[in-house]
Design an enzyme around this catalytic site. Sequence first.
Site, PDB file in Angstrom:
ATOM      1  N   LYS A 183       0.869  -1.180   0.000  1.00 60.05           N
ATOM      2  CA  LYS A 183       0.000   0.000   0.000  1.00 60.05           C
ATOM      3  C   LYS A 183       0.904   1.226   0.000  1.00 60.05           C
ATOM      4  O   LYS A 183       1.412   1.631   1.032  1.00 60.05           O
ATOM      5  CB  LYS A 183      -0.909  -0.005   1.229  1.00 60.05           C
ATOM      6  N   GLU A 259       9.490   1.584  11.348  1.00 48.73           N
ATOM      7  CA  GLU A 259      10.458   2.683  11.367  1.00 48.73           C
ATOM      8  C   GLU A 259       9.627   3.947  11.329  1.00 48.73           C
ATOM      9  O   GLU A 259       8.995   4.265  10.320  1.00 48.73           O
ATOM     10  CB  GLU A 259      11.420   2.580  10.188  1.00 48.73           C
ATOM     11  N   CYS A 293      13.164  10.900   7.550  1.00 41.42           N
ATOM     12  CA  CYS A 293      13.034  10.580   8.971  1.00 41.42           C
ATOM     13  C   CYS A 293      14.342  10.761   9.720  1.00 41.42           C
ATOM     14  O   CYS A 293      14.351  10.965  10.938  1.00 41.42           O
ATOM     15  CB  CYS A 293      12.534   9.148   9.131  1.00 41.42           C
ATOM     16  N   GLU A 395       8.084  16.339  16.056  1.00 41.24           N
ATOM     17  CA  GLU A 395       8.610  16.196  14.698  1.00 41.24           C
ATOM     18  C   GLU A 395       7.867  17.133  13.750  1.00 41.24           C
ATOM     19  O   GLU A 395       6.634  17.131  13.703  1.00 41.24           O
ATOM     20  CB  GLU A 395       8.473  14.754  14.222  1.00 41.24           C
TER      21      GLU A 395
END
Length: 491
Positions: A183, A259, A293, A395
Amino acid sequence: MTADTGRWIRNFVDGRFVEPDERSSFTKVDPATGAVHARVHEADEPLVDRAVAAARRALDDGWASTPVRERAALLRRAADRIEERFEEFVAAEITDTGKPVTQARELDVARAVANFRTFADVVAAAGQESFLTDLAGGRQALNYAVRKPLGVVAVIVPWNLPLLLLTWKIAPALACGNAVVVKPSEETPSTATLLAEVLAEAGLPAGVYNVVHGFGGGSAGEYVTSHPGIDGVTFTGSSATGSHVMKTVAPRVRPVSFELGGKNAAVVFDDVDIDEALDGLTRSVFTNTGQVCLCTERVYVQRSVFDEIAGGLVERARGLRLGRPLDEATTTGPLISQTHRDKVLHYFDLAEQAGAEVITGGGVPRLGEGLDGGSWIEPTLWTGLTNRDRVVREEIFGPVAALIPFDTEAEAIALANDTDYGLAASVWTNDLRRGHRVAQSMNVGMAWVNTWFLRDLRSPFGGVGLSGIGREGGESSLHFYTEPTNVCVQL
């Protein structure tokens, strides 16, 4: 039959592209211009059922028992086919993400090739554990482990490095004999779909690789992760979404590899090579418009060199060139979407409320030439913030960083570790002992010394805390994508 016909991006199930349905579709926008470049066929729940069933049939029909040498050879053929169609992948990646052509070529597509070749080598060389056990009376027992494929794996990939992270997951999954239902992010559907053609050309059996497009809740993402036929989930994305996926698979106790997000720190000591540190920090803060990231959003600088580092980083930030992705001189692309830009701009407001000083950037650029409809934002640096401020704790995922001074090594370590995340950190110093000492003190999955984003694909990759569960890379990936059966034989 091709992946994109008449500007349709289609689902791929059981070795075939599925004819699109106008009633179940969404538009894909070019983030550099804001223009619609394709329609995407959104998979409904019955189509996801078909994809999972096709993957299960492929396993049962022999893919799971295919010899390792044949799977490794197929991965190498896939790498060769990507190289043959290299510029097609570059074009698809640019249109989906808006990133500069140099990055798409040198990082994203090149790394996709490397992922397939690396895991072909890793799986071909992987060994198995065995133990000889002494028993009473002088007899012995032999214990050895046999690793079997995990089964049908849901592969959920993000929009920031879509092809790189997709191949990072499916290469070891296929190497181990699994079938996958992929996906992609709704923002970046193209390269996962194009890869279906390449894998078919390389000889992958029908049903081993399936692609279903859509969103998260109430769409393909939820249908895949909640499907009872899924044996494991690998996901890269936000910590909040990872938490939701974990809740979804918990009743069936399925293994996960996550992750997730990061609020990564760089620690710069006063004995550093200033130019080397500035070059590294420029990359770690601004690569891919901060949408990695592993990017640095917190920069702690020893007070005696703070002004020099801050001034040098401002100069480099102002030297970045925002512009058309196909222009070789462009260094920095847009954010992925207007929605994401709104999120980043919200943090600009929070920084102002916290009393931050904007030392460069802080707004939306005007680029003209058809680009002002895109999701552009200025590379931005702040001073005057502390670890108590939301801008330093949450973040942001943009081309931003807070620069904060420190005095002692112990203080630097405490500041860097003062976070709920734990993905990556970088340490900048010419003192080798200090570099080792501080890097090992970081509560992260990965710590660099005098570099950033330098990867050996055989080494463990992952985070702690809100940054994830498990490790990928080398044999760590093989451990997730297989289940061991211990065999004990009394001799």
